[in-house]
Scaffold this active site. Structure first.
Site, PDB file in Angstrom:
ATOM      1  N   GLY A  52      24.462  18.233  49.552  1.00 26.19           N
ATOM      2  CA  GLY A  52      24.498  19.639  49.699  1.00 26.19           C
ATOM      3  C   GLY A  52      25.223  20.414  50.697  1.00 26.19           C
ATOM      4  N   CYS A  79      20.857  12.024  50.434  1.00 26.71           N
ATOM      5  CA  CYS A  79      21.070  13.799  52.234  1.00 26.71           C
ATOM      6  C   CYS A  79      20.125  14.585  51.564  1.00 26.71           C
ATOM      7  CB  CYS A  79      22.879  13.655  52.038  1.00 26.71           C
ATOM      8  SG  CYS A  79      22.565  15.000  53.605  1.00 26.71           S
ATOM      9  N   TYR A  80      21.025  15.849  50.987  1.00 27.62           N
ATOM     10  CA  TYR A  80      20.176  16.521  50.680  1.00 27.62           C
ATOM     11  C   TYR A  80      18.701  17.172  50.055  1.00 27.62           C
ATOM     12  CZ  TYR A  80      18.715  22.154  48.537  1.00 27.62           C
ATOM     13  OH  TYR A  80      18.155  22.917  49.003  1.00 27.62           O
ATOM     14  N   HIS A 167      24.834   9.068  52.859  1.00 29.92           N
ATOM     15  CA  HIS A 167      26.073   8.691  51.581  1.00 29.92           C
ATOM     16  C   HIS A 167      26.736   7.312  50.880  1.00 29.92           C
ATOM     17  CE1 HIS A 167      26.405  12.858  51.144  1.00 29.92           C
ATOM     18  NE2 HIS A 167      25.966  13.367  52.271  1.00 29.92           N
ATOM     19  N   GLU A 169      27.919   7.120  47.993  1.00 29.07           N
ATOM     20  CA  GLU A 169      28.809   7.384  47.463  1.00 29.07           C
ATOM     21  C   GLU A 169      30.253   6.896  48.267  1.00 29.07           C
ATOM     22  OE1 GLU A 169      26.886   8.976  48.173  1.00 29.07           O
ATOM     23  OE2 GLU A 169      27.220  11.237  48.239  1.00 29.07           O
ATOM     24  N   SER A 221      54.245  18.285  29.053  1.00 29.97           N
ATOM     25  CA  SER A 221      54.511  18.499  30.631  1.00 29.97           C
ATOM     26  C   SER A 221      55.102  17.428  30.949  1.00 29.97           C
ATOM     27  CB  SER A 221      54.186  19.171  31.384  1.00 29.97           C
ATOM     28  OG  SER A 221      52.839  17.995  32.187  1.00 29.97           O
ATOM     29  N   GLY A 222      55.476  15.972  30.396  1.00 31.63           N
ATOM     30  CA  GLY A 222      55.581  15.271  31.558  1.00 31.63           C
ATOM     31  C   GLY A 222      54.652  14.550  32.356  1.00 31.63           C
ATOM     32  N   GLY A 223      53.905  15.670  32.923  1.00 32.66           N
ATOM     33  CA  GLY A 223      52.510  14.972  33.437  1.00 32.66           C
ATOM     34  C   GLY A 223      51.728  13.782  32.753  1.00 32.66           C
ATOM     35  N   VAL A 224      50.733  13.320  33.532  1.00 31.44           N
ATOM     36  CA  VAL A 224      49.593  12.679  33.286  1.00 31.44           C
ATOM     37  C   VAL A 224      49.420  13.024  31.948  1.00 31.44           C
ATOM     38  CG1 VAL A 224      48.141  10.972  33.654  1.00 31.44           C
ATOM     39  CG2 VAL A 224      49.877  11.390  35.334  1.00 31.44           C
ATOM     40  N   ASP A 225      48.279  14.205  32.731  1.00 31.98           N
ATOM     41  CA  ASP A 225      47.330  14.488  31.267  1.00 31.98           C
ATOM     42  C   ASP A 225      47.630  15.249  30.213  1.00 31.98           C
ATOM     43  OD1 ASP A 225      45.711  14.175  34.315  1.00 31.98           O
ATOM     44  OD2 ASP A 225      45.962  16.120  34.753  1.00 31.98           O
ATOM     45  N   SER A 226      48.690  15.967  29.574  1.00 34.21           N
ATOM     46  CA  SER A 226      49.130  15.815  28.576  1.00 34.21           C
ATOM     47  C   SER A 226      49.889  15.405  28.337  1.00 34.21           C
ATOM     48  CB  SER A 226      50.213  17.646  28.773  1.00 34.21           C
ATOM     49  OG  SER A 226      51.603  16.954  30.014  1.00 34.21           O
ATOM     50  N   SER A 227      50.319  13.953  28.904  1.00 28.75           N
ATOM     51  CA  SER A 227      51.002  12.547  28.566  1.00 28.75           C
ATOM     52  C   SER A 227      50.083  11.773  27.498  1.00 28.75           C
ATOM     53  CB  SER A 227      51.872  12.114  29.307  1.00 28.75           C
ATOM     54  OG  SER A 227      52.722  12.568  29.342  1.00 28.75           O
ATOM     55  N   LYS A 366      40.441  11.351  36.865  1.00 32.96           N
ATOM     56  CA  LYS A 366      41.824  11.438  36.285  1.00 32.96           C
ATOM     57  C   LYS A 366      42.032   9.990  36.590  1.00 32.96           C
ATOM     58  CE  LYS A 366      45.929  12.926  37.240  1.00 32.96           C
ATOM     59  NZ  LYS A 366      46.388  14.572  36.726  1.00 32.96           N
TER      60      LYS A 366
END
Ligand code: XMP
Length: 510
Positions: A52, A79-80, A167, A169, A221-227, A366
């Site tokens: 943080g 870290c923090y 870190h 990650e 919409s044709g986008g990844v999420d809504s498809s 994603k």
């Protein structure tokens, strides 16, 4: 589901911790630091305290009660998170004279399960901190130091409390994944049982609450999420899902056909394409201000959608492709990594439509959504699609939008992306597109002087659209593309390439 809880103290890398864990098959959840009591829930097998931007030495630093460390579950401070653990357990933390930032060499100085299973005794790690632990708490030992002698890792002598100053990650940390694996598998003794398949099974269970005749509406919409949302629900609730795809005339070349083709095998989905091109175009007439364009497009979309829902209803649920990063951001409190979201999807609908929301992807990142899309049988081109703004080509025609200008930008965009798509580097491009500038310039074609329009090409690299760098496309390839655009798209006699980064420029031009 058994999980690791990541308590967020505001690091830009917090989401990465959870993503790394999931990549190794461990389900993980991020909560703001003040939700620390969630650590007591039985499904939580271990806790990671994130980094943080604050200093534990500040009076208003985000902290958790000292009693938290009485917990019998494994805890890893990063870290923090390390400084907090050290301070609350009565070690010493001080501002560092030599601020460590970036790649730093680490040396393991004592045996530790965290550094077992192939982690070498010296490795490069990513650091970003001002404060350091100068004296570990009484019952702790130092297990690693950085090349300039500073404490880089500590752990409790008998209890499963660990902390690292670097870190793990971040991909620049060698063996970072192994450190996290050691924590999850060899300290917390968890099983790698999180996967997209496990998620699908879980959804099957939770969607049982949707009753027999309930109907679901979704704006595609044709986008990844809504498809992917539409595909998932079509599989889980066959015959009860209605998708609406509004053709606003601001889409890219062949986009409507591609969406129709992608869903042609999804018999469980009733997909309606509404041709509203004329309506959008006439409402956009005379409008030149970018924000005004967005408002008009949002309003018209809402009207069209509402009319459809009325005519084809009743629908009990409205499904949306909300992802986990949106969920994390929306509940972040002071300190935690809240990114400033400058744009809302124009497809995002006001909440007063009277539907219940269904957000089946709200636990996924994603990359997990993309994998789910592939598993459900969506075409690769759709699953890997670049982000495309809700207001579409309207913000890529600078100034007033007309059918003729849309034709030009759409054709130029198609040529640009067609040429890029066959290049090996194409998957590394975050967004690539054409913009039609509101200027004319002089040229010469054959023997004649021309006075035509200018297309700007833009290609950027980015991880989250908050910042972006120009993507380095060979000049010879750009020259070929320019030649094709000028030869094929009537009205264009000049092509330029945008080399600005964000900030100070933005990705889109409007
Ligand atoms: P900028 O241009 O601000 O864009 O650097 C960041 C990201 O957001 C997308 N973008 C939008 N997306 N509605 C959207 O749904 C919008 O009005 C909008 N404006 C920009 C842009 O394409 C980039 O991915």
């Amino acid at each position: 589901m058994e999980q690791i809880l990541v308590l967020d103290f505001g690091s830009q890398y917090t989401q990465l911790i959870a993503r790394r864990l999931r990549e190794m098959g461990i389900f993980s959840v991020i909560l703001p630091f003040d939700s620390w009591q969630a650590a007591m829930q039985p499904d939580v097998r271990a806790v990671i305290l994130s980094g943080g931007p604050s200093s534990v030495l500040d009076a208003d630093a985000p902290i958790i009660p000292r009693e938290f460390f009485g917990i019998s579950k494994p805890v890893l401070g990063v870290c923090y998170g390390m400084q907090l653990m050290a301070k609350l357990m009565r070690g010493q933390v001080q501002p560092s004279d030599s601020r460590e930032y970036g790649r730093t060499r680490i040396e393991i100085t004592a045996d530790s399960v965290l550094f077992a299973n192939g982690v070498e005794s010296h490795f490069q790690a990513w650091m970003s901190h001002g404060d350091i632990v100068t004296k570990p708490p009484e019952s702790f030992i130092v297990t690693a130091r950085s090349h300039n002698g500073l404490i880089a890792a500590i752990q409790h002598k008998t209890r499963p409390l660990f902390a690292v100053q670097f870190h793990p990650e971040v991909s620049h940390t060698q063996y970072g994944m192994q450190v996290l694996r050691n924590f999850a598998f060899h300290v917390a003794h968890m099983q790698p049982n999180w996967s997209v398949d496990a998620f699908l099974k879980q959804q099957q269970e939770s969607l049982k609450t949707v009753e027999g005749d309930d109907r679901v509406l979704i704006a595609v919409s044709g986008g990844v999420d809504s498809s992917v949302t539409a595909a998932l629900l079509a599989r889980m609730l066959p015959g009860r899902v209605t998708g609406v795809f509004v053709d606003n005339g601001l889409l890219r070349k062949d986009e409507v056909a591609a969406v129709q083709a992608a869903f042609k095998d999804f018999k469980g989905l009733h997909l309606h394409v509404i041709d509203a091109q004329d309506r959008f175009l006439s409402e956009l007439k005379g409008i030149t201000d970018p924000e005004q364009k967005r408002k008009v497009i949002g309003r018209v979309f809402f009207d069209v959608f509402k009319a459809f829902a009325r005519a084809h209803g009743p629908f009990r649920f409205l499904a949306q492709g909300t992802l986990y990063p949106d969920v994390i951001e929306s509940r972040s409190v002071r300190g935690p990594s809240h990114t400033i979201k400058s744009h809302h999807n124009v497809g995002g609908l006001p909440e007063d439509l009277g539907f219940e929301l269904l957000e089946p992807l709200r636990e996924l990142f994603k990359d997990e959504v993309r994998e789910l899309g592939r598993r459900l049988g969506l075409p690769a081109a759709m699953v890997n699609r670049q982000p495309f703004p809700g207001p579409g080509l309207a913000v890529r025609v600078l100034g007033e939008v007309t059918a003729e200008k849309l034709r030009i930008v759409r054709e130029a965009d198609a040529i640009f992306n067609e040429e890029l798509a066959v290049q090996p580097f194409y998957p590394q491009i975050w967004q690539s597109f054409a913009v039609l500038l509101p200027v004319r310039s002089v040229g010469v074609m054959g023997d004649a002087r021309t006075y035509d329009q200018v297309i700007a090409l833009r290609a950027v690299q980015s991880v989250d659209a908050m910042t972006a760098e120009v993507f380095d496309i060979p000049t010879s390839l750009l020259a070929d593309i320019a030649r094709r655009i000028i030869g094929r798209v009537k009205g264009v006699n000049r092509v330029v390439f945008d080399v600005s980064s964000k900030p100070p420029a933005t990705i889109e031009w409007e």
